[in-house]
Scaffold this active site. Structure first.
Site, short mmCIF file in Angstrom:
data_model
loop_
_atom_site.label_atom_id
_atom_site.label_comp_id
_atom_site.label_asym_id
_atom_site.label_seq_id
_atom_site.Cartn_x
_atom_site.Cartn_y
_atom_site.Cartn_z
N LYS A 49 -2.01 11.98 -5.92
CA LYS A 49 -1.50 11.04 -6.93
C LYS A 49 -1.97 11.47 -8.30
O LYS A 49 -3.14 11.82 -8.50
CB LYS A 49 -2.01 9.63 -6.64
N HIS A 72 -6.35 -3.51 -4.35
CA HIS A 72 -5.89 -2.88 -5.59
C HIS A 72 -4.84 -3.67 -6.36
O HIS A 72 -4.73 -3.51 -7.57
CB HIS A 72 -5.36 -1.47 -5.31
N GLU A 122 3.64 7.38 0.26
CA GLU A 122 3.37 5.95 0.31
C GLU A 122 4.59 5.09 0.65
O GLU A 122 4.89 4.10 -0.02
CB GLU A 122 2.75 5.48 -1.02
N ARG A 173 0.25 4.55 3.83
CA ARG A 173 -0.66 4.85 2.71
C ARG A 173 -0.98 3.61 1.88
O ARG A 173 -1.99 3.56 1.18
CB ARG A 173 -0.08 5.98 1.84
N ARG A 208 7.55 22.67 -14.81
CA ARG A 208 7.95 22.01 -13.55
C ARG A 208 6.97 22.29 -12.41
O ARG A 208 7.32 22.25 -11.25
CB ARG A 208 9.37 22.42 -13.14
N HIS A 263 -13.02 0.83 -12.50
CA HIS A 263 -11.95 0.62 -11.54
C HIS A 263 -12.49 -0.02 -10.24
O HIS A 263 -11.95 -1.02 -9.74
CB HIS A 263 -11.28 1.97 -11.25
N ASN A 310 -4.39 0.65 -0.65
CA ASN A 310 -4.31 -0.27 -1.79
C ASN A 310 -5.06 -1.57 -1.52
O ASN A 310 -4.94 -2.52 -2.30
CB ASN A 310 -2.85 -0.59 -2.13
N HIS A 320 -5.88 -3.91 -9.98
CA HIS A 320 -5.15 -3.33 -11.12
C HIS A 320 -4.78 -4.40 -12.14
O HIS A 320 -4.82 -4.17 -13.34
CB HIS A 320 -3.86 -2.64 -10.63
N LYS A 345 -8.75 9.60 4.44
CA LYS A 345 -7.73 9.79 3.40
C LYS A 345 -6.78 10.91 3.81
O LYS A 345 -5.56 10.80 3.67
CB LYS A 345 -8.44 10.11 2.08
N GLU A 367 -14.84 1.95 -3.49
CA GLU A 367 -13.69 2.64 -2.85
C GLU A 367 -14.06 3.07 -1.43
O GLU A 367 -13.21 3.10 -0.54
CB GLU A 367 -13.24 3.84 -3.68
N1 GLY Z 1 -5.81 5.72 -4.30
C1 GLY Z 1 -4.92 5.39 -3.27
C2 GLY Z 1 -4.09 6.51 -2.77
O1 GLY Z 1 -4.37 7.65 -3.05
O2 GLY Z 1 -3.12 6.27 -2.10
#
Ligand code: GLY
Length: 355
Positions: free
Chosen positions: A143, A247, A236, A240, A121, A264, A244, A251, A226, A185
């Site tokens: 993430k 993205h 998010e 946040r 955990r 990516h 994206n 994606h 960031k 990015e």
């Molecule tokens: N890669 C996007 C984020 O970390 O929110």
């Protein structure tokens, strides 16, 4: 020279150390915060290039240390690899004060981060990104994730590391496509959040791997943005989502072509192109700014690919969709994002196909 940026999250705050030879900050930090044992998660390529240098550091610490070396590539972000890693951790008797070192690009960071968050955990985690993409984006913000055939990163957690060390000196061996994928990015952050960074990128003569970019300055600028976003919206819920930009479609492109066909960042370039086109229509992005954005985008090479007919199907499956609605991230000017709720995400695909 190194620079440190702090991600302020109360008692889970952590430093991002950026610069040439940033790894030298690792031992002093670990001396202050001792652990019981460690496992380094690393792919075969990074192990061949930097294993010796890194293990030379960790071997100086008198604690049991283990290695989990896995094949390179997106296919390692799988349940089976996660299971092998967690079983290795258990067989090695790792406890709650054990440390996971994620040494590599986005794949390693996501896989090792997820294992650190679920094993017992939650055990300790340090991210040591070795690609431009992971330095400016995936190693920061917590993430984690693996892919399933239904979509990329559909299984994952939010789990912050206790430090990030971005050692710029390792970028010298980065493959050209991986370099540009990371640069995509950076461009995302510039377009959505940071006009100053955009102007800096525009001013750089050669954006290539051995070109004119001041890498430390660029990584610092991206990580500052960031960190600010993660501090305000860790999970998010709103802001946040600006990260994206490009993205949702990106994606979808990755999933529909099959993971690994495009890098990516390459898929995100396609997504940003579509988002810029829609930004002029939906958010009033002025045409001169649109053109500047496209000009910069066009300086990042992209392999020729044929978009699959069923791309829409994959775009709607993006994990950020609620029901069939998707929060579209667009820009109203360079560096200023805007959210638009899309009830028909196929507009993204159509914008790209109509170009
Ligand atoms: N890669 C996007 C984020 O970390 O929110």
């Amino acid at each position: 020279m190194t620079e440190t940026i702090r991600v302020g999250l109360g008692n889970r705050s952590y430093p991002i150390t950026i610069g040439d030879k940033a790894w030298s900050g690792l031992l002093p930090l670990l001396e202050k915060n001792p652990f019981t044992s460690s496992i380094t998660v690393i792919d075969e390529r990074v192990n061949a290039l930097y294993g010796e240098r890194f293990f030379g550091l960790t071997d100086k610490i008198d604690k049991p240390s283990f290695r989990f070396i896995h094949p390179e590539g997106e296919q390692s972000k799988s349940f089976s690899c996660l299971e092998s890693l967690c079983r290795d951790m258990a067989r090695n008797g790792m406890d709650r004060e054990s440390m996971v070192f994620a040494l590599g690009g986005g794949v390693v960071g996501d896989l090792a981060g997820l294992a650190a968050s679920v094993y017992l955990r939650g055990v300790r985690l340090i991210q040591l990104p070795t690609t431009l993409l992971s330095m400016v984006d995936s190693s920061v913000g917590g993430k984690t994730g693996i892919n399933i055939s239904e979509g990329k990163n559909l299984v994952g957690t939010f789990y912050q590391p206790e430090a990030v060390f971005a050692d710029i000196s390792v970028l010298g061996t980065l493959d050209g496509r991986d370099w540009y994928s990371g640069l995509a990015e950076v461009l995302k952050i510039a377009l959505a959040l940071d006009a100053g960074l955009f102007e800096y990128l525009e001013s750089v003569g050669d954006l290539g791997p051995a070109g004119d970019l001041d890498v430390t300055r660029t990584v610092v600028a991206a990580c500052r943005q960031k960190a600010r976003i993660v501090e305000l919206d860790e999970k998010e819920a709103g802001l946040r989502k600006a990260l994206n930009f490009g993205h949702t479609l990106g994606h979808g492109v990755e999933a529909s072509l099959g993971y690994g066909v495009l890098r990516h960042g390459e898929a995100v370039l396609l997504g940003m192109r579509a988002a810029l086109i829609l930004s002029t229509r939906m958010c009033g992005l002025p045409s001169d700014q649109f053109q500047r954005a496209i000009n910069l985008l066009d300086r990042i090479p992209l392999p020729d690919v044929e978009l699959p007919h069923d791309l829409n199907r994959f775009v709607i499956k993006d994990k950020k969709s609620l029901g069939n609605r998707i929060t579209g991230v667009f820009i109203k000017e360079i560096g200023k994002h805007e959210f638009v709720s899309l009830d028909d995400p196929s507009v993204l695909v159509e914008a790209l196909k109509a170009e």
